[in-house]
Write an enzyme that holds these catalytic residues in place. Structure first.
Site, mmCIF file in Angstrom:
data_model
loop_
_atom_site.group_PDB
_atom_site.id
_atom_site.type_symbol
_atom_site.label_atom_id
_atom_site.label_comp_id
_atom_site.label_asym_id
_atom_site.label_seq_id
_atom_site.Cartn_x
_atom_site.Cartn_y
_atom_site.Cartn_z
ATOM 1 N N HIS A 59 0.851 -1.197 0.000
ATOM 2 C CA HIS A 59 0.000 0.000 0.000
ATOM 3 C C HIS A 59 0.892 1.255 0.000
ATOM 4 O O HIS A 59 0.904 2.029 0.959
ATOM 5 C CB HIS A 59 -0.923 -0.023 1.228
ATOM 6 C CG HIS A 59 -2.118 0.876 1.112
ATOM 7 N ND1 HIS A 59 -2.363 1.686 0.021
ATOM 8 C CD2 HIS A 59 -3.156 1.109 1.970
ATOM 9 C CE1 HIS A 59 -3.477 2.361 0.210
ATOM 10 N NE2 HIS A 59 -3.978 2.033 1.377
ATOM 11 N N GLN A 73 -0.452 4.907 0.672
ATOM 12 C CA GLN A 73 -0.773 5.121 2.087
ATOM 13 C C GLN A 73 0.495 5.507 2.857
ATOM 14 O O GLN A 73 0.516 6.458 3.629
ATOM 15 C CB GLN A 73 -1.368 3.841 2.693
ATOM 16 C CG GLN A 73 -1.567 3.902 4.198
ATOM 17 C CD GLN A 73 -2.606 4.930 4.609
ATOM 18 O OE1 GLN A 73 -3.694 4.947 4.053
ATOM 19 N NE2 GLN A 73 -2.290 5.788 5.552
ATOM 20 N N CYS A 103 -4.116 3.718 9.386
ATOM 21 C CA CYS A 103 -4.386 4.041 7.974
ATOM 22 C C CYS A 103 -5.875 4.251 7.724
ATOM 23 O O CYS A 103 -6.252 4.898 6.751
ATOM 24 C CB CYS A 103 -3.820 2.955 7.077
ATOM 25 S SG CYS A 103 -4.436 1.319 7.453
HETATM 26 N N1 CP Z 1 -6.399 3.905 4.059
HETATM 27 C C1 CP Z 1 -7.057 3.615 2.932
HETATM 28 O O1 CP Z 1 -6.496 3.215 1.921
HETATM 29 O O2 CP Z 1 -8.398 3.827 3.011
HETATM 30 P P1 CP Z 1 -9.468 3.417 1.937
HETATM 31 O O3 CP Z 1 -9.504 1.924 1.871
HETATM 32 O O4 CP Z 1 -10.746 3.995 2.447
HETATM 33 O O5 CP Z 1 -9.070 4.008 0.618
HETATM 34 N N1 NVA Z 2 -4.675 -3.785 5.390
HETATM 35 C C1 NVA Z 2 -5.896 -3.102 5.024
HETATM 36 C C2 NVA Z 2 -5.620 -1.690 4.665
HETATM 37 C C3 NVA Z 2 -6.850 -0.844 4.454
HETATM 38 C C4 NVA Z 2 -6.526 0.544 4.008
HETATM 39 C C5 NVA Z 2 -6.593 -3.826 3.888
HETATM 40 O O1 NVA Z 2 -5.911 -4.277 2.959
HETATM 41 O O2 NVA Z 2 -7.818 -3.945 3.922
#
Ligand code: CP
Ligand code: NVA
Length: 327
Positions: free
Chosen positions: A136, A139, A273
């Site tokens: 990610h 993020q 996050c």
């Molecule tokens: N933190 C994040 O990526 O949030 P969303 O899944 O809402 O985009």
């Molecule tokens: N680890 C989480 C992050 C969400 C922003 C997921 O992948 O759902």
């Protein structure tokens, strides 16, 4: 000043950028944040078109990229899972070639990392990974900006991630640690540690001599002196069938005011996050009352920076799009 080395580049994992390039994104984000606060917006991407593809749901990533693109003068267009039907109606590589002909950049949120890699290979325009099962990076750019705002220099900064140590956020924080020299501690039960070979790879590829990546089940070891405690959902998108077992595994690591105090620092901040389970205020939380990765006292308390972090998604998305499209 010449064009940035980031022009034309994709961000599929944080490995794709050098430490200097990550710092360049963070510095540009800090500047655009100041400009936006003064109501000054430079239309660096005027006339450009940005595609946002979501194969998983999103709040922050979607609003960040939409508003960032619009403030930069670009037009954002959103595509959901049913609009495109990746790999069902049409192959990833054909869709990527179509998008690459008409858009100037594409944010892609999907499942397997290999899909975003294939998409970028065929699109030929900058592609930004807006979350996949493994990483990610957009993020973590916002997380790094938030840490800089609170602590300045990141080298040697102790940060503790608490929760599923194998997930996309934990691994991306570990890559960031290697790039910028964070002292990252991953606090997780052994069953949720990153695989040993993955961890060895993360440590070997670390570029900063100050970088440290510790994985431990001991709160004492993970938390002593930590400047930030960072949480994520216990169950990532796509793993919902593991909810019950995950709650049993992680419930003892809920972040509480006692845990915050156990760093021994008065200036420790709390990061997440988001979305977060911190009280029975959503349908899912009501259905699963024992999922709660953080107490409300911490989430709503003076040490919490979760909404700064969330806002920083927008500033870092803007910097990323501007630098990779316009240079
Ligand atoms: N933190 C994040 O990526 O949030 P969303 O899944 O809402 O985009
Ligand atoms: N680890 C989480 C992050 C969400 C922003 C997921 O992948 O759902």
């Amino acid at each position: 000043m010449g064009a940035s080395t980031l022009k034309g580049r994709s961000l599929l994992t944080l490995r794709d950028f050098t430490p200097g390039e990550i710092t360049e994104v963070l510095e540009r984000a800090a500047t655009t944040k100041e400009l936006a606060a003064r109501g000054e917006r430079e239309p660096v991407l005027a006339g450009r078109n940005i595609a946002l593809i979501f194969l998983k749901p999103s709040c922050r990533t979607r609003v960040s990229f939409v508003v960032a693109a619009t403030q930069s003068g670009a037009h954002p267009e959103i595509f959901g899972r049913e609009d495109i039907r990746f790999g069902i109606k049409e192959s990833v590589r054909d869709i990527a070639r179509v998008f690459g002909r008409v858009f100037d950049g594409v944010m892609f949120r999907g499942f397997e990392h290999s899909t975003v890699v294939e998409f970028a290979q065929y699109a030929g325009v900058p592609v930004w990974n807006g979350l996949c099962d493994s990483y990610h990076p957009t993020q973590v750019l916002a997380d790094l900006l938030t840490l800089r705002e609170n602590f300045g220099d990141l080298e040697g900064l102790p940060v503790t991630y608490v929760g599923d140590g194998r997930n996309n956020v934990a691994i991306t924080l570990a890559i960031a640690a290697g790039k910028l020299g964070l002292d990252l501690r991953i606090l997780a039960p052994e069953s949720l540690w990153p695989a040993a070979e993955r961890l060895a790879e993360l440590r070997t590829e670390a570029e900063s001599p100050r970088a440290a990546i510790t994985v431990t089940a001991s709160p004492k070891e993970a938390l002593a002196g930590s400047a930030a405690i960072y949480g994520d959902v216990w169950v990532s998108m796509g793993e919902e069938d593991q909810t019950r077992q995950r709650v049993e595994t992680l419930r003892h690591l809920k972040v509480t005011t006692d845990m915050m105090a156990s760093t021994g620092r008065a200036d420790t901040i709390y990061l997440h996050c988001l979305p977060a389970f911190h009280g029975p205020d959503t349908e899912t939380a009501i259905a699963h009352p024992d999922i709660c990765e953080v107490d409300d006292d911490v989430f709503e308390g003076r040490q919490s920076r979760v909404f700064d972090q969330s806002e920083n998604r927008m500033h870092t998305a803007k910097a990323l799009m501007e630098l990779t499209i316009a240079g």
